[in-house]
Design a protein around this motif. Structure first.
Motif, PDB file in Angstrom:
ATOM      1  N   UNK A 357       0.859  -1.189   0.000  1.00  0.00           N
ATOM      2  CA  UNK A 357       0.000   0.000   0.000  1.00  0.00           C
ATOM      3  C   UNK A 357       0.892   1.235   0.000  1.00  0.00           C
ATOM      4  N   UNK A 358       0.633   2.145  -0.914  1.00  0.00           N
ATOM      5  CA  UNK A 358       1.418   3.380  -1.055  1.00  0.00           C
ATOM      6  C   UNK A 358       0.460   4.559  -0.937  1.00  0.00           C
ATOM      7  N   UNK A 359       0.844   5.559  -0.145  1.00  0.00           N
ATOM      8  CA  UNK A 359      -0.042   6.703   0.096  1.00  0.00           C
ATOM      9  C   UNK A 359       0.719   8.009  -0.093  1.00  0.00           C
ATOM     10  N   UNK A 360       0.047   8.977  -0.683  1.00  0.00           N
ATOM     11  CA  UNK A 360       0.595  10.322  -0.802  1.00  0.00           C
ATOM     12  C   UNK A 360      -0.344  11.287  -0.095  1.00  0.00           C
ATOM     13  N   UNK A 361       0.229  12.129   0.762  1.00  0.00           N
ATOM     14  CA  UNK A 361      -0.512  13.202   1.430  1.00  0.00           C
ATOM     15  C   UNK A 361      -0.191  14.500   0.703  1.00  0.00           C
ATOM     16  N   UNK A 362      -1.235  15.200   0.264  1.00  0.00           N
ATOM     17  CA  UNK A 362      -1.078  16.402  -0.542  1.00  0.00           C
ATOM     18  C   UNK A 362      -1.351  17.658   0.262  1.00  0.00           C
ATOM     19  N   UNK A 363      -0.638  18.715  -0.070  1.00  0.00           N
ATOM     20  CA  UNK A 363      -1.042  20.042   0.377  1.00  0.00           C
ATOM     21  C   UNK A 363      -2.241  20.468  -0.460  1.00  0.00           C
ATOM     22  N   UNK A 366      -1.852  21.204  -4.077  1.00  0.00           N
ATOM     23  CA  UNK A 366      -1.621  20.105  -4.998  1.00  0.00           C
ATOM     24  C   UNK A 366      -0.229  19.527  -4.985  1.00  0.00           C
ATOM     25  N   UNK A 367       0.642  20.000  -4.103  1.00  0.00           N
ATOM     26  CA  UNK A 367       2.006  19.471  -4.062  1.00  0.00           C
ATOM     27  C   UNK A 367       2.108  18.357  -3.028  1.00  0.00           C
ATOM     28  N   UNK A 368       2.773  17.248  -3.361  1.00  0.00           N
ATOM     29  CA  UNK A 368       2.972  16.182  -2.379  1.00  0.00           C
ATOM     30  C   UNK A 368       3.808  16.662  -1.194  1.00  0.00           C
ATOM     31  N   UNK A 369       3.387  16.266   0.002  1.00  0.00           N
ATOM     32  CA  UNK A 369       4.082  16.637   1.232  1.00  0.00           C
ATOM     33  C   UNK A 369       4.889  15.472   1.799  1.00  0.00           C
ATOM     34  N   UNK A 370       4.237  14.335   1.920  1.00  0.00           N
ATOM     35  CA  UNK A 370       4.888  13.161   2.490  1.00  0.00           C
ATOM     36  C   UNK A 370       4.250  11.913   1.888  1.00  0.00           C
ATOM     37  N   UNK A 371       5.083  10.899   1.678  1.00  0.00           N
ATOM     38  CA  UNK A 371       4.618   9.594   1.211  1.00  0.00           C
ATOM     39  C   UNK A 371       4.846   8.586   2.334  1.00  0.00           C
ATOM     40  N   UNK A 372       4.007   7.559   2.403  1.00  0.00           N
ATOM     41  CA  UNK A 372       4.282   6.458   3.316  1.00  0.00           C
ATOM     42  C   UNK A 372       3.718   5.171   2.753  1.00  0.00           C
ATOM     43  N   UNK A 373       4.179   4.050   3.298  1.00  0.00           N
ATOM     44  CA  UNK A 373       3.804   2.753   2.770  1.00  0.00           C
ATOM     45  C   UNK A 373       3.738   1.721   3.880  1.00  0.00           C
ATOM     46  N   UNK A 374       2.847   0.755   3.704  1.00  0.00           N
ATOM     47  CA  UNK A 374       2.776  -0.427   4.555  1.00  0.00           C
ATOM     48  C   UNK A 374       2.481  -1.617   3.652  1.00  0.00           C
ATOM     49  N   UNK A 377      -0.712  -6.242   5.742  1.00  0.00           N
ATOM     50  CA  UNK A 377      -0.847  -6.660   7.134  1.00  0.00           C
ATOM     51  C   UNK A 377      -0.726  -5.488   8.098  1.00  0.00           C
ATOM     52  N   UNK A 378      -0.360  -4.315   7.589  1.00  0.00           N
ATOM     53  CA  UNK A 378      -0.071  -3.180   8.457  1.00  0.00           C
ATOM     54  C   UNK A 378       1.387  -3.120   8.855  1.00  0.00           C
ATOM     55  N   UNK A 379       2.182  -4.088   8.403  1.00  0.00           N
ATOM     56  CA  UNK A 379       3.592  -4.187   8.765  1.00  0.00           C
ATOM     57  C   UNK A 379       4.456  -3.263   7.898  1.00  0.00           C
ATOM     58  N   UNK A 380       5.699  -3.064   8.345  1.00  0.00           N
ATOM     59  CA  UNK A 380       6.744  -2.392   7.563  1.00  0.00           C
ATOM     60  C   UNK A 380       6.350  -0.964   7.172  1.00  0.00           C
ATOM     61  N   UNK A 381       5.960  -0.180   8.163  1.00  0.00           N
ATOM     62  CA  UNK A 381       5.528   1.194   7.902  1.00  0.00           C
ATOM     63  C   UNK A 381       6.747   2.084   7.687  1.00  0.00           C
ATOM     64  N   UNK A 382       6.856   2.652   6.495  1.00  0.00           N
ATOM     65  CA  UNK A 382       7.955   3.538   6.124  1.00  0.00           C
ATOM     66  C   UNK A 382       7.397   4.893   5.706  1.00  0.00           C
ATOM     67  N   UNK A 383       8.121   5.959   6.059  1.00  0.00           N
ATOM     68  CA  UNK A 383       7.751   7.320   5.670  1.00  0.00           C
ATOM     69  C   UNK A 383       8.831   7.910   4.775  1.00  0.00           C
TER      70      UNK A 383
END
Length: 527
Positions: A357-363, A366-374, A377-383
């Motif tokens: 799962x890959x997620x982008x949080x936008x301002x 319209x500009x990306x601020x931070x990305x994160x992924x799991x 299973x909810x495991x391996x959370x990276x920012x």
């Protein structure tokens, strides 16, 4: 007033002598979204049986009807766990984002919008549940609705009308408003009793040491640039094709229009979906075996899940987070694999199905601020923050904090993120910024993640990929026998949105409305 019809005039599907036809009718009206005038409830609906000749208030009848539907769903085991039911308010469901407003000072218009948003969650969940009911449960539900005098009302109209009736009753009651604020909280996805029995205060110490070892190994992997990463098999690339004229240049306008009609500042889902291809990453998968092929979840004849690798898909959902009172939009992308192969007899992490799962949080400009992924299973959370998101320092202690293995530059309008995925484990091993799509990228249409809540099972039958507890059946891992003292239910198993606990040491949820705010200081520039 419409005259009550005799039992002989009730349509044959509602009389229960043709369950399959009744089930098809029930599902058809739900899918069509038919909403009738709710005045029919008080006038044209069939009268209750003679054994209960005293008319009951409409709100009471609605509560009993919704309870009957809940009973049928529970007995059939087709409950939907994406949103949490609000105790004492059977027409509402909440999630962590909406629950974050329950302590906020809301004016009357904002409060109504908040309640309406929870009404929509309940309606969506109930439509999924009723559509997934087997024939016998459908027949029982229809009989229960007939007993409450709703035999002639389409189920979609029942859900809409009863919700409106109960809402207006509760909006007029100040005590009900107070009760709702308290009840709209969403329970966390940790079993506290397991932590008590498992002596969490002590066992978390070696678990924390294990987390630190994994983080050190991950940092070493991310120290190798994407271009220098080893390739064990064949690199397969997947991205979303541009499905609409939306572009980064238009994002600020689209986002402003998407929340223009919301007193809470919440962006409309349809507008965000239109931007999905603009911010979608390129998933670059090192394919070594069939387990590394991207596919689409499907159910076999026994309702057990698998992955159709002949139909690669990128699933999309929209979400929101909050930062200093402002609502920020998020886009979430998921790819599925047939499984994580076991490396040996004692591999606790391998099992059926896997997902990234890959997620982008936008301002809101319209500009990306931070990305994160799991993983699923909810495991391996990276920012992966950009320069507009500065990580907050971790507090003292051993609880898991935001793990940042790499940072990303500001992403230009003609750039997108490339996400390298390792074979077998499907770990995210590198991220980079690229212009356009790399050569050989398979461009796919966006798949709605909600479709996984109603997968075809047989002719005229559907089931959810997820069980009533939000867990994908058959995806359990051996790690559950070792990791249970950390309190995460069925650790390692794939799970539904809203059910992702992402920390073993401490408590953290992927859909926490204040997750970004807790871990990052964002650039305060506004469009």
């Amino acid at each position: 007033m419409c005259p009550a019809r005799p039992a002989s005039a009730i349509p044959r599907p509602l009389r229960g002598d043709r369950a399959g036809e009744g089930r098809r009718r029930l599902r058809a009206v739900l899918r069509a979204g038919c909403v009738l005038a709710f005045a029919a409830l008080a006038g044209c609906a069939a009268v209750p049986p003679e054994r209960d000749a005293t008319p009951r208030p409409l709100a009471e009848r609605c509560e009993r009807a919704l309870a009957a539907l809940d009973d049928a769903v529970a007995q059939a085991g087709v409950g939907d766990a994406e949103a949490s039911r609000v105790t004492g308010f059977p027409y509402l469901r909440s999630n962590r984002f909406l629950a974050s407003f329950r302590d906020a000072p809301l004016d009357d218009a904002q409060y109504r919008e908040w309640v309406d948003a929870m009404m929509r969650l309940d309606r969506e969940g109930r439509i999924v549940e009723i559509a997934n009911l087997p024939a016998d449960a459908t027949r029982a539900a229809l009989a229960a609705l007939r007993a409450e005098g709703f035999a002639d009302l389409a189920p979609a109209a029942l859900l809409e009308g009863c919700a409106m009736t109960l809402r207006e009753r509760d909006l007029a009651d100040e005590n009900a408003r107070d009760r709702l604020r308290a009840a709209a909280a969403v329970p966390d996805d940790y079993d506290t009793w397991k932590r008590i029995v498992g002596l969490y205060a002590v066992t978390r110490i070696p678990f924390a040491a294990g987390v630190r070892r994994w983080q050190d190994e991950t940092l070493a992997v991310f120290a190798v640039p994407l271009a220098a990463q080893p390739v064990a098999g064949t690199l397969m690339r997947y991205a979303l094709a541009e499905g609409s004229p939306s572009a980064r240049a238009d994002a600020a306008r689209v986002l402003a229009e998407a929340r223009a009609d919301s007193r809470l500042g919440i962006h409309g889902a349809r507008a965000l979906q239109a931007l999905a291809a603009v911010y979608a990453p390129v998933f670059e998968v090192d394919e070594v075996s069939a387990a590394d092929r991207v596919g689409r979840p499907a159910l076999d004849a026994s309702a057990m899940p698998g992955i159709e690798t002949t139909k690669p898909a990128i699933f999309v959902r929209v979400a929101h987070t909050r930062y200093q009172g402002e609502v920020l939009p998020q886009l979430v992308y998921t790819i599925w694999f047939p499984g994580r192969p076991k490396s040996g007899a004692f591999d606790l992490l391998g099992g059926k199905l896997d997902a990234v799962i890959w997620r982008v949080t936008l301002a809101n400009d319209g500009e990306p601020l931070v990305f994160d992924t799991i993983h699923g299973c909810g495991c391996y959370h990276l920012f992966f923050p950009t320069p507009r998101a500065t990580p907050r320092p971790a507090p003292d202690g051993i609880e898991e904090w935001a793990f940042v293995p790499a940072t990303l530059p500001r992403v230009a309008r003609d750039e997108r993120i490339v996400v390298r995925i390792a074979p077998g484990t499907h770990y995210v091993s590198a991220v980079a910024v690229a212009r356009g799509h790399p050569p050989g990228t398979k461009l796919l249409g966006a798949s709605d993640e909600d479709s996984l809540r109603r997968l075809p099972l047989a002719p005229d039958a559907t089931r959810s990929l997820y069980g009533p507890d939000g867990i994908v059946p058959g995806t359990q891992r051996g790690e559950r026998y070792v990791f249970w003292p950390m309190g995460v239910p069925d650790p390692g198993a794939m799970r539904q949105w809203g059910r992702h606990a992402t920390a073993f040491v401490g408590r953290r949820h992927f859909d926490d409305a204040h997750l970004v705010e807790r871990y990052f200081m964002l650039d305060d520039r506004r469009p």
